[in-house]
Write an enzyme that holds these catalytic residues in place. Structure first.
Site, PDB file in Angstrom:
ATOM      1  N   ILE A   1     -12.445  -0.869  -0.748  1.00 10.05           N
ATOM      2  CA  ILE A   1     -11.822  -1.298  -2.010  1.00 10.05           C
ATOM      3  C   ILE A   1     -12.169  -0.231  -3.038  1.00 10.05           C
ATOM      4  CG2 ILE A   1     -11.997  -3.003  -3.856  1.00 10.05           C
ATOM      5  CD1 ILE A   1     -12.484  -5.094  -1.600  1.00 10.05           C
TER       6      ILE A   1
ATOM      7  N   CYS B   1       0.826  -1.221   0.000  1.00  9.95           N
ATOM      8  CA  CYS B   1       0.000   0.000   0.000  1.00  9.95           C
ATOM      9  C   CYS B   1       0.856   1.264   0.000  1.00  9.95           C
ATOM     10  CB  CYS B   1      -0.957  -0.008   1.181  1.00  9.95           C
ATOM     11  SG  CYS B   1      -2.045  -1.440   1.164  1.00  9.95           S
TER      12      CYS B   1
ATOM     13  N   SER C   1     -10.839   1.037   5.577  1.00 10.10           N
ATOM     14  CA  SER C   1     -10.862   1.708   4.277  1.00 10.10           C
ATOM     15  C   SER C   1     -11.485   0.760   3.248  1.00 10.10           C
ATOM     16  CB  SER C   1      -9.445   2.111   3.864  1.00 10.10           C
ATOM     17  OG  SER C   1      -8.597   0.979   3.847  1.00 10.10           O
TER      18      SER C   1
ATOM     19  N   HIS D   1      -9.165   4.057  -1.060  1.00  9.57           N
ATOM     20  CA  HIS D   1      -7.813   3.501  -0.964  1.00  9.57           C
ATOM     21  C   HIS D   1      -7.496   2.589  -2.152  1.00  9.57           C
ATOM     22  CE1 HIS D   1      -4.126   2.067   0.593  1.00  9.57           C
ATOM     23  NE2 HIS D   1      -4.557   1.051   1.301  1.00  9.57           N
TER      24      HIS D   1
ATOM     25  N   LYS E   1      -9.860   6.062   4.561  1.00 10.52           N
ATOM     26  CA  LYS E   1     -11.150   5.583   5.029  1.00 10.52           C
ATOM     27  C   LYS E   1     -12.308   6.101   4.179  1.00 10.52           C
ATOM     28  CE  LYS E   1     -14.618   4.098   7.244  1.00 10.52           C
ATOM     29  NZ  LYS E   1     -15.356   4.141   5.967  1.00 10.52           N
TER      30      LYS E   1
END
Lengths: 99, 377
Positions: free
Chosen positions: B208, B83, B206, B326, B322
């Site tokens: 998809i 990430c 968070s 993300h 969030k």
């Protein structure tokens, strides 16, 4: 799904973790399971600290939520890991149960 | 160190079913190049931050996919750091400029996640964890749940304090038309949402997302604008169990210390920050590890509204991971874009007054990779 040779290699290491004693550091209850674990959800996973000082994440078995507290003693056991179809190799792995 | 953020471009984040990864990457890239007031041919290298496309769509070798679509023959790189792929791409692009190899570089962070079922995404994301964690049936929500449990045990942090992170970031997202979830929620809504991995609920997490962000970075320092003055990346054990502590991300501390030193700044100089709130506990850890508050006080710090718009140092004015969304490879680049807009004073309703210095923190995995940037006018 793990390949047969991966399962064979993994199984050779199981003996190194048999009947190790330790304690729970932190635990969680997994409701949304990854592929291969769906049939077990919800289940418990903890980071455990063994008596030799090493630490490891392990799935907890044969326990209830009320039994799970930090410093609760555990012992490692061998259990089937994940779910496979009839023509796949069954994989075993180390898990932990409270004592 | 002084690297100019010459141009920025950002797509909307969300479930963007009518666009593929290349559509998103090009939309952001062309916007950034246009914003930089240069042409495609002025780009000397392209760095692409992406984690998942090889696993979920079979497309590796992503660098030339972008350059060829831009009509370029320059050097191109795909950077993967879970990430933190976007933040790492920015960091490496800066090294290319500092080395004197490139003058203008395009950094694109892009991810297309909603084409795949959530079970496949969950599996693909776990590539950022250790093999033992995967064997134990852990997921990323579960790993962060373990971090939350450790914080709750040691510092008596409450689930309500965790939920405050989500409430604040949804408020900020309600002011951001690029956000995936531009609406407010309550503490009760967070606490009563579906359990994912105790104590993490759906609204502690968070989403998809699809999306892309792009920045043009340049060695050009002869004009006013926003500059990156600190850039550092650090790492830690991939396996959470092997960490020295479960109540801090050591890599955040190390990267922040280095980036702030490069910039000649203290954390108290930071007026606005974008941090990696993949789960609510992550923002609380970030507040403590970056030095915004004392260790163990993160929950109370967030609850005190210091980090809400209008507070002493607003955090995640974009809505964070969030609520803004993300798309994992894009997140680190989006953070740079949000801070750049704040320092340019072009953030509209979510503008932070007197913003002249900002910070970004981008985390890969559970903190095995952390990238911190400091930006100034």
């Amino acid at each position: 799904m793990s390949s047969p040779v991966t399962v064979w290699r993994h199984h050779k290491n199981i003996r190194n973790y048999l009947r190790k004693k330790g304690k729970i550091l932190v635990w969680t209850k997994v409701f949304n399971a990854p592929a291969g674990f769906e049939h077990e959800a919800p289940y418990f996973v903890a980071i455990v600290k063994f008596e030799d000082g090493t630490k490891m994440p392990l799935q907890l078995v044969e326990c209830e939520e009320k039994d799970l507290k930090p410093n609760r003693k555990i012992i490692t056991v061998v259990r089937k890991r994940g779910k496979v179809s009839l023509d796949e190799v069954i994989e075993y792995g180390i898990k932990a149960k409270p004592i | 160190m002084k690297i100019k953020v010459k141009g920025i471009g950002l797509t909307k984040f969300g479930e963007l079913w009518n666009k593929n990864l290349l559509d998103l990457a090009l939309e952001a890239s062309l916007e950034a190049i246009n914003d930089a007031r240069i042409t495609n041919n002025d780009i000397d290298a392209v760095y692409v931050g992406n984690m998942l496309i090889g696993k979920i769509a079979g497309q590796d070798h992503l660098g030339p996919v972008i350059t060829s679509s831009l009509g370029l023959n320059c050097a191109s790189f795909r950077i993967e750091g879970a990430c933190a792929s976007g933040g790492l791409a920015v960091h490496l692009a800066i090294q290319g400029i500092l080395a004197g190899t490139y003058k203008n570089v395009l950094v694109v962070g892009a991810e297309k996640m909603t084409d795949a079922p959530s079970s496949q995404i969950t599996w693909a994301l776990m590539g950022a964890s250790s093999s033992q964690e995967r064997k134990a049936g852990l997921t990323f929500p579960a790993l962060y749940a373990l971090l939350a449990q450790a914080h709750i045990q040691k510092y008596k942090t409450t689930r309500e304090e965790l939920a405050q992170v989500s409430v604040k970031n949804h408020f900020h997202a309600s002011l951001n038309n690029k956000a995936q979830y531009p609406f407010e929620i309550s503490v009760e809504k967070v606490l009563n949402s579906s359990a994912i991995s105790y104590p993490i609920t759906l609204f502690d997490s968070s989403p998809i997302s699809d999306g892309a962000g792009a920045v043009v970075l340049s060695s050009d320092t002869d004009s006013k604008g926003v500059y990156i003055t600190g850039s550092a990346a650090s790492s830690d054990t991939i396996d959470l169990a092997q960490r020295e502590s479960l109540t801090e991300l050591k890599a955040t501390k190390l990267a922040a210390k280095s980036a702030l030193a490069q910039a000649g700044m203290e954390i108290s100089d930071i007026k606005v920050a974008e941090v990696h709130d993949c789960f609510t506990i992550a923002e609380i850890l970030a507040m403590e590890d970056l030095g915004f508050c004392q260790k163990g006080m993160g929950g109370k710090f967030v609850t005190s509204r210091c980090t809400r718009l209008g507070g002493r140092c607003p955090v995640n004015t974009s809505g964070g991971l969030k609520a803004c969304g993300h798309p994992v490879g894009a997140t680190g680049v989006k953070q740079i874009i949000e801070i750049t807009e704040q320092l340019r004073k072009t953030s509209g309703k979510r503008q932070v007054r007197n913003a002249n210095c900002g910070l970004t923190q981008n985390v890969g995995g559970t903190g095995a990779t952390v990238v911190v940037h400091v930006l100034q006018t």
